[in-house]
Design an enzyme around this catalytic site. Structure first.
Site, mmCIF file in Angstrom:
data_model
loop_
_atom_site.group_PDB
_atom_site.id
_atom_site.type_symbol
_atom_site.label_atom_id
_atom_site.label_comp_id
_atom_site.label_asym_id
_atom_site.label_seq_id
_atom_site.Cartn_x
_atom_site.Cartn_y
_atom_site.Cartn_z
ATOM 1 N N GLY A 96 0.811 -1.154 0.013
ATOM 2 C CA GLY A 96 -0.090 0.195 -0.060
ATOM 3 C C GLY A 96 0.839 1.238 -0.076
ATOM 4 N N GLU A 127 11.399 3.059 5.520
ATOM 5 C CA GLU A 127 11.158 1.628 5.835
ATOM 6 C C GLU A 127 12.410 1.158 6.667
ATOM 7 O OE1 GLU A 127 9.981 -1.414 6.791
ATOM 8 O OE2 GLU A 127 8.554 -0.769 5.077
ATOM 9 N N CYS A 177 3.597 -8.687 2.479
ATOM 10 C CA CYS A 177 3.110 -9.750 1.202
ATOM 11 C C CYS A 177 4.395 -10.277 0.787
ATOM 12 C CB CYS A 177 2.427 -8.810 0.510
ATOM 13 S SG CYS A 177 1.893 -9.639 -0.803
ATOM 14 N N CYS A 192 2.201 -13.341 1.592
ATOM 15 C CA CYS A 192 1.500 -13.719 0.325
ATOM 16 C C CYS A 192 2.696 -14.689 -0.434
ATOM 17 C CB CYS A 192 0.818 -12.766 -0.333
ATOM 18 S SG CYS A 192 -0.071 -11.827 0.667
ATOM 19 N N LYS A 203 4.759 -17.411 0.895
ATOM 20 C CA LYS A 203 3.707 -18.639 1.302
ATOM 21 C C LYS A 203 3.280 -19.331 0.113
ATOM 22 C CE LYS A 203 -0.352 -17.569 1.018
ATOM 23 N NZ LYS A 203 -1.087 -16.923 1.678
ATOM 24 N N TYR A 227 -6.918 -18.079 7.760
ATOM 25 C CA TYR A 227 -5.938 -18.210 6.291
ATOM 26 C C TYR A 227 -4.821 -18.890 6.547
ATOM 27 C CZ TYR A 227 -8.675 -14.525 4.011
ATOM 28 O OH TYR A 227 -9.643 -13.630 3.205
ATOM 29 N N ILE A 228 -3.973 -18.297 7.673
ATOM 30 C CA ILE A 228 -2.788 -18.759 7.559
ATOM 31 C C ILE A 228 -2.370 -20.173 8.300
ATOM 32 C CG2 ILE A 228 -0.450 -18.187 8.865
ATOM 33 C CD1 ILE A 228 -1.460 -15.293 8.539
ATOM 34 N N GLU A 233 -3.384 -22.796 5.549
ATOM 35 C CA GLU A 233 -2.558 -22.896 4.604
ATOM 36 C C GLU A 233 -1.072 -23.426 5.161
ATOM 37 O OE1 GLU A 233 -3.902 -18.697 2.207
ATOM 38 O OE2 GLU A 233 -2.290 -18.530 3.750
ATOM 39 N N ARG A 236 -10.113 -23.319 18.854
ATOM 40 C CA ARG A 236 -11.297 -23.470 19.565
ATOM 41 C C ARG A 236 -12.505 -23.570 19.262
ATOM 42 N NH1 ARG A 236 -10.035 -17.724 22.707
ATOM 43 N NH2 ARG A 236 -10.019 -17.216 20.348
ATOM 44 N N ARG A 277 -13.561 -18.880 10.037
ATOM 45 C CA ARG A 277 -14.813 -18.254 10.533
ATOM 46 C C ARG A 277 -14.825 -17.078 9.599
ATOM 47 N NH1 ARG A 277 -15.370 -14.141 14.482
ATOM 48 N NH2 ARG A 277 -13.201 -14.625 14.918
ATOM 49 N N GLY A 318 -3.586 -14.953 14.446
ATOM 50 C CA GLY A 318 -4.153 -13.492 14.234
ATOM 51 C C GLY A 318 -2.842 -12.576 13.822
ATOM 52 N N ASP A 369 -3.313 -2.434 6.567
ATOM 53 C CA ASP A 369 -3.491 -3.218 7.672
ATOM 54 C C ASP A 369 -3.643 -2.645 8.804
ATOM 55 O OD1 ASP A 369 -3.786 -5.269 5.775
ATOM 56 O OD2 ASP A 369 -2.143 -6.616 6.560
ATOM 57 N N THR A 376 -3.756 -7.615 0.337
ATOM 58 C CA THR A 376 -2.881 -6.871 -0.361
ATOM 59 C C THR A 376 -3.494 -6.011 -1.344
ATOM 60 O OG1 THR A 376 -1.006 -8.071 0.221
ATOM 61 C CG2 THR A 376 -0.956 -6.919 -1.960
ATOM 62 N N HIS A 431 -15.146 -26.099 -22.452
ATOM 63 C CA HIS A 431 -15.317 -27.713 -21.939
ATOM 64 C C HIS A 431 -14.289 -28.450 -22.617
ATOM 65 C CE1 HIS A 431 -17.626 -31.377 -21.065
ATOM 66 N NE2 HIS A 431 -17.296 -31.698 -22.328
ATOM 67 N N GLU A 446 -16.765 -24.179 -15.961
ATOM 68 C CA GLU A 446 -17.828 -24.302 -16.904
ATOM 69 C C GLU A 446 -19.048 -24.451 -16.062
ATOM 70 O OE1 GLU A 446 -18.826 -27.129 -19.596
ATOM 71 O OE2 GLU A 446 -17.302 -28.467 -18.968
#
Length: 513
Positions: free
Chosen positions: A45, A65, A83, A88, A91, A224-225, A228, A245, A251, A313, A354, A362, A488, A493
């Site tokens: 970003g 940075e 990312c 991302c 990963k 996600y993490i 994955e 849990r 979720r 998280g 974020d 991203t 096809h 399809e």
């Protein structure tokens, strides 16, 4: 643009949707400012916002940075951000690496003789991954340089109104002033606050492990993490446990998709521990670990493992940014509060990505960065469009979605909602013998015939869903889906051949399309 800080020069134009708009070719600083914009953070970003500000709107921009490194900390970051360096991209490379075990297994059904068990060298995979990430880190620096953006390596913090202090790697400091400050510092992985948490790793460390343990790996989390990385570790042949849990993974996603993903995880040999709450981690004398947890009955159990990974998280990275110095408001979740234009409560201070905890993806940060640049430098306040944002989970096989889940559609929309579901065995698996189903799902607002949700769990789901996201963004109807000729034979399809409604549910919300 603000007339106090720009001068318009001739022959600099931008064509937008056929209209010719004149922008300033150079930006003249208001008194006392070194830059029009200083961006804290060179993630996706921050880089996009800075590049657009400099190239399209001719602003003078600097990006601050932290020095590059694979594992983030208060002193380590790098151009490209989460990312590119520790999210991302690496990963997905590891997902690719772990998928070969599936291909080896499936090859037998197609006549290939696999006479010995293929072996994998983790260090080689991580080494190749690291080279690619270092290349991308350099590329991001070049993108900024080529855009005329000054890249400053160090830690930046807001020291006062329109003022940024930078601590450089050599110990020296710089103080710069800017008309605008953009905070785009992203987030960081956090751990559960339980005894022994220091013995667990996060996704940062998991992407850069020197070796994989001989013993089992326990992944704590259901998002996600977690899904994955459980797939990565299991695909590379390590006994893997996934502990969380709740009753199901992921979720917030469509319920049927969640069920399908969890079924696939188990069929691929991942041992799923639902309704399980980790309580402590003990490091044993031999270097292994014991993860203690309470099971569904509330009884404490112990799991012996070689490695514990917490994928529990992420939180906004706001520490030591000096936000309190100028009074930037922060929410209870630690995210910087912004309005619809990414403005904080402090004039001249903006935030995207974020660190604002809106939609933490991203491509969304990229969208917010472009909207910010237009709002800040074109004098045209622009709101990012969060409708029909597609997303994917690179579990194995992956899940991809765009639009409403069935549960969200029922809760938010008014009127009948038609649900179309198709569940089938992919053609490839008819020969390979793999017992795994693909799930496809469409949600249609009956009154308008508009398709409001598309979901898929199966091979190539993200690639297919990106195209469907365009259709939903354009307001495609079920009639238009049905009138589209399919390719096809393909799985895709199926989305244009689902004619029989599975069920009709009643929306209980008030939103109308």
């Amino acid at each position: 643009p603000n007339k106090s800080c720009v001068r318009v020069c001739k022959n600099d134009f931008l064509i937008v949707r056929g209209a010719v708009i004149q922008y300033p070719a150079t930006v003249e600083m208001a008194d006392g400012y070194d830059y029009d914009l200083i961006t804290l953070g060179a993630g996706s970003g921050g880089v996009r916002a800075s590049r657009f500000a400099a190239t399209i709107y001719k602003a003078k921009v600097a990006v601050v940075e932290l020095p590059f490194g694979f594992v983030s900390s208060e002193t380590i970051g790098g151009a490209g951000g989460t990312c590119v360096i520790r999210g991302c991209v690496p990963k997905k490379l590891l997902v690719y690496g772990s998928q070969f075990s599936e291909e080896f297994a499936d090859a037998k059904g197609f006549g290939w003789s696999v006479n010995s068990t293929p072996t994998h060298t983790w260090a080689e995979l991580v080494g190749s991954k690291s080279k690619e990430i270092q290349r991308l880190n350099t590329t991001y620096g070049s993108i900024l340089k080529n855009a005329g953006v000054e890249y400053i390596e160090g830690r930046g913090s807001i020291a006062g109104p329109n003022t940024v202090d930078i601590s450089l790697p050599d110990g020296s400091k710089r103080t710069l002033r800017a008309k605008n400050i953009l905070v785009a510092t992203g987030g960081y992985a956090y751990k559960l606050d339980i005894p022994g948490a220091e013995h667990a790793i996060t996704s940062d460390e998991a992407l850069s492990l020197d070796s994989l343990p001989a013993g089992p790996i326990a992944v704590i989390g259901a998002g996600y993490i977690a899904c994955e990385f459980a797939g990565i570790f299991r695909g590379l042949g390590v006994e893997t446990h996934l502990m969380f849990r709740g009753d199901k993974v992921l979720r917030g996603f469509d319920e049927e998709c969640r069920v399908q993903v969890q079924e696939n995880l188990e069929k691929r040999g991942i041992q799923v521990h639902a309704h399980s709450t980790p309580t402590r981690i003990v490091r044993n004398d031999d270097g292994s670990h014991t993860l203690f947890y309470k099971d569904a009955e509330g009884q404490e159990q112990g799991l012996s493992c070689g490695l514990v990974m917490m994928a529990t998280g992420r939180k906004p990275r706001i520490a030591n940014l000096g936000l309190d110095t100028v009074g930037v408001e922060v929410g209870r979740d630690g995210a910087i509060k912004v309005d619809q234009y990414s403005r904080t409560n402090v004039p001249g201070v903006w935030a995207i990505g974020d660190v604002t905890n809106r939609i933490n993806l991203t491509p969304v940060a990229l969208m917010e960065g472009m909207a910010f640049a237009k709002s800040c430098f074109a004098g045209e306040l622009t709101t990012p469009d969060y409708n029909f944002v597609p997303s994917a989970v690179f579990c194995q096989p992956p899940l991809a979605s765009v639009g409403f889940s069935e549960e969200a559609a029922v809760a938010e929309l008014a009127g009948d909602i038609d649900v179309y579901v198709s569940k089938f065995r992919p053609m490839k698996y008819t020969l390979s013998g793999r017992e795994e189903k693909t799930l496809m799902k469409l949600l249609v607002h009956a009154e308008t015939d508009r398709v409001v949700g598309c979901h898929m769990v199966g091979p190539d789901a993200p690639e297919i869903m990106q195209g469907l996201a365009v259709a939903l963004k354009c307001g495609a109807t079920k009639e238009q889906f049905d009138s589209t000729v399919g390719i096809h034979p393909s799985a895709a399809e199926e989305f244009v051949t689902m004619r029989t409604r599975t069920r009709r549910v009643q929306g209980t919300g008030s939103a109308k399309l």
